[in-house]
Design a protein around this motif. Structure first.
Motif, mmCIF file in Angstrom:
data_model
loop_
_atom_site.group_PDB
_atom_site.id
_atom_site.type_symbol
_atom_site.label_atom_id
_atom_site.label_comp_id
_atom_site.label_asym_id
_atom_site.label_seq_id
_atom_site.Cartn_x
_atom_site.Cartn_y
_atom_site.Cartn_z
ATOM 1 N N ILE A 7 0.829 -1.261 0.110
ATOM 2 C CA ILE A 7 0.186 0.060 -0.053
ATOM 3 C C ILE A 7 0.729 1.170 0.266
ATOM 4 N N PHE A 8 1.916 1.137 0.604
ATOM 5 C CA PHE A 8 2.925 2.533 0.711
ATOM 6 C C PHE A 8 3.483 2.725 -0.607
ATOM 7 N N ARG A 9 4.014 1.375 -1.391
ATOM 8 C CA ARG A 9 4.482 1.505 -2.498
ATOM 9 C C ARG A 9 3.499 1.881 -3.609
ATOM 10 N N MET A 10 2.273 1.533 -3.627
ATOM 11 C CA MET A 10 1.320 2.024 -4.465
ATOM 12 C C MET A 10 1.093 3.511 -4.195
ATOM 13 N N ALA A 11 0.920 3.969 -3.093
ATOM 14 C CA ALA A 11 0.659 5.423 -2.809
ATOM 15 C C ALA A 11 1.807 6.166 -3.380
ATOM 16 N N GLN A 12 3.012 5.704 -2.982
ATOM 17 C CA GLN A 12 4.217 6.577 -3.362
ATOM 18 C C GLN A 12 4.239 6.645 -5.061
ATOM 19 N N GLY A 13 3.768 5.505 -5.502
ATOM 20 C CA GLY A 13 3.962 5.429 -7.013
ATOM 21 C C GLY A 13 2.742 6.340 -7.835
ATOM 22 N N LEU A 14 1.671 6.352 -7.038
ATOM 23 C CA LEU A 14 0.508 7.282 -7.619
ATOM 24 C C LEU A 14 1.035 8.790 -7.438
ATOM 25 N N ALA A 15 1.856 8.960 -6.323
ATOM 26 C CA ALA A 15 2.103 10.414 -6.147
ATOM 27 C C ALA A 15 3.268 10.921 -7.047
ATOM 28 N N VAL A 16 4.246 9.856 -7.396
ATOM 29 C CA VAL A 16 5.284 10.169 -8.389
ATOM 30 C C VAL A 16 4.679 10.251 -9.607
ATOM 31 N N HIS A 17 3.779 9.269 -9.982
ATOM 32 C CA HIS A 17 3.143 9.542 -11.453
ATOM 33 C C HIS A 17 2.216 10.846 -11.511
ATOM 34 N N ALA A 18 1.495 11.308 -10.468
ATOM 35 C CA ALA A 18 0.749 12.688 -10.517
ATOM 36 C C ALA A 18 1.846 13.616 -10.696
ATOM 37 N N GLY A 19 2.886 13.567 -10.058
ATOM 38 C CA GLY A 19 3.919 14.764 -10.231
ATOM 39 C C GLY A 19 4.301 14.708 -11.472
ATOM 40 N N THR A 20 4.792 13.738 -12.086
ATOM 41 C CA THR A 20 5.545 13.529 -13.436
ATOM 42 C C THR A 20 4.275 14.135 -14.259
ATOM 43 N N GLN A 40 1.460 16.847 -25.024
ATOM 44 C CA GLN A 40 2.093 15.536 -24.570
ATOM 45 C C GLN A 40 1.203 15.209 -23.512
ATOM 46 N N ASP A 41 1.213 13.888 -23.020
ATOM 47 C CA ASP A 41 0.738 13.195 -21.901
ATOM 48 C C ASP A 41 1.436 11.927 -21.429
ATOM 49 N N ILE A 42 1.139 11.412 -20.479
ATOM 50 C CA ILE A 42 1.763 10.168 -20.127
ATOM 51 C C ILE A 42 0.566 9.090 -19.771
ATOM 52 N N ALA A 43 0.846 7.957 -19.750
ATOM 53 C CA ALA A 43 -0.053 6.947 -19.777
ATOM 54 C C ALA A 43 -0.690 7.266 -18.288
ATOM 55 N N ASP A 44 -2.077 6.576 -18.139
ATOM 56 C CA ASP A 44 -2.488 6.421 -17.033
ATOM 57 C C ASP A 44 -1.904 5.573 -16.015
ATOM 58 N N PHE A 45 -2.084 5.954 -14.768
ATOM 59 C CA PHE A 45 -1.250 5.252 -13.719
ATOM 60 C C PHE A 45 -1.439 3.703 -13.603
ATOM 61 N N THR A 46 -2.835 3.254 -13.861
ATOM 62 C CA THR A 46 -3.138 1.954 -14.073
ATOM 63 C C THR A 46 -2.525 1.227 -14.931
ATOM 64 N N GLU A 47 -1.992 1.582 -16.209
ATOM 65 C CA GLU A 47 -1.194 1.406 -17.234
ATOM 66 C C GLU A 47 0.053 1.065 -16.767
ATOM 67 N N THR A 48 0.604 1.973 -16.158
ATOM 68 C CA THR A 48 2.001 2.008 -15.815
ATOM 69 C C THR A 48 2.335 1.112 -14.615
ATOM 70 N N ARG A 79 3.721 10.661 -24.225
ATOM 71 C CA ARG A 79 3.009 10.248 -25.689
ATOM 72 C C ARG A 79 2.653 11.574 -26.257
ATOM 73 N N GLU A 80 2.806 11.609 -27.477
ATOM 74 C CA GLU A 80 2.268 12.762 -28.201
ATOM 75 C C GLU A 80 0.528 12.863 -28.389
ATOM 76 N N ASP A 81 -0.090 13.915 -28.444
ATOM 77 C CA ASP A 81 -1.519 14.113 -28.709
ATOM 78 C C ASP A 81 -1.481 14.044 -30.466
#
Length: 130
Positions: A7-20, A40-48, A79-81
């Motif tokens: 749960i801590f890894r997932m929360a940290q990953g989501l926070a890093v993804h949101a920051g990126t 540009q945009d990045i893939a959704d967190f669930t995909e990464t 990824r580019e739009d």
């Protein structure tokens, strides 16, 4: 017990993804008037999250780092739009970027709330009050 606190890894990953993602959105807004700039945009967190593969493996540089097989995170590719753009070739829509920024902020807030809640449960289980 403490080596598998997903749960801590997932929360940290989501926070890093949101920051990126927020950084990518800020770059899009900054280049809203640049001719030929593609949004540009990045893939959704669930995909990464949980994807593993040889493309961008994580590596340890010190003994205390977590090995790549435990983290389950993979760097998000930008990824580019593909949407049609303005006559000058720019594809940035400020309205869409504002919506993406608000959504990203709520995901970051969610990550922090999950982290705080999990930390509270952990403290309670150890017998320590906040």
């Amino acid at each position: 017990m403490f080596d598998k606190m997903e749960i801590f890894r997932m929360a940290q990953g989501l926070a890093v993804h949101a920051g990126t993602r927020q950084a990518v959105i800020a770059r899009n807004v900054a280049n809203a008037d640049t001719p030929g700039f593609r949004a540009q945009d990045i893939a959704d967190f669930t995909e990464t999250y949980r994807k593993t593969g040889p493309e961008l493996p994580l590596r340890t540089t010190r003994e205390g780092h977590l090995p790549a097989s435990e983290t389950g995170l993979r760097a998000a590719a930008i990824r580019e739009d593909d949407a049609p753009g303005e006559p000058n070739g720019n594809t940035v829509s400020l309205e869409e970027e504002m919506l993406k920024a608000a959504e990203t902020k709520s995901k970051h807030d969610l990550a922090l709330a999950v982290y705080r809640s999990s930390l509270g449960v952990l403290r309670t289980s150890l017998g320590r009050a906040r």
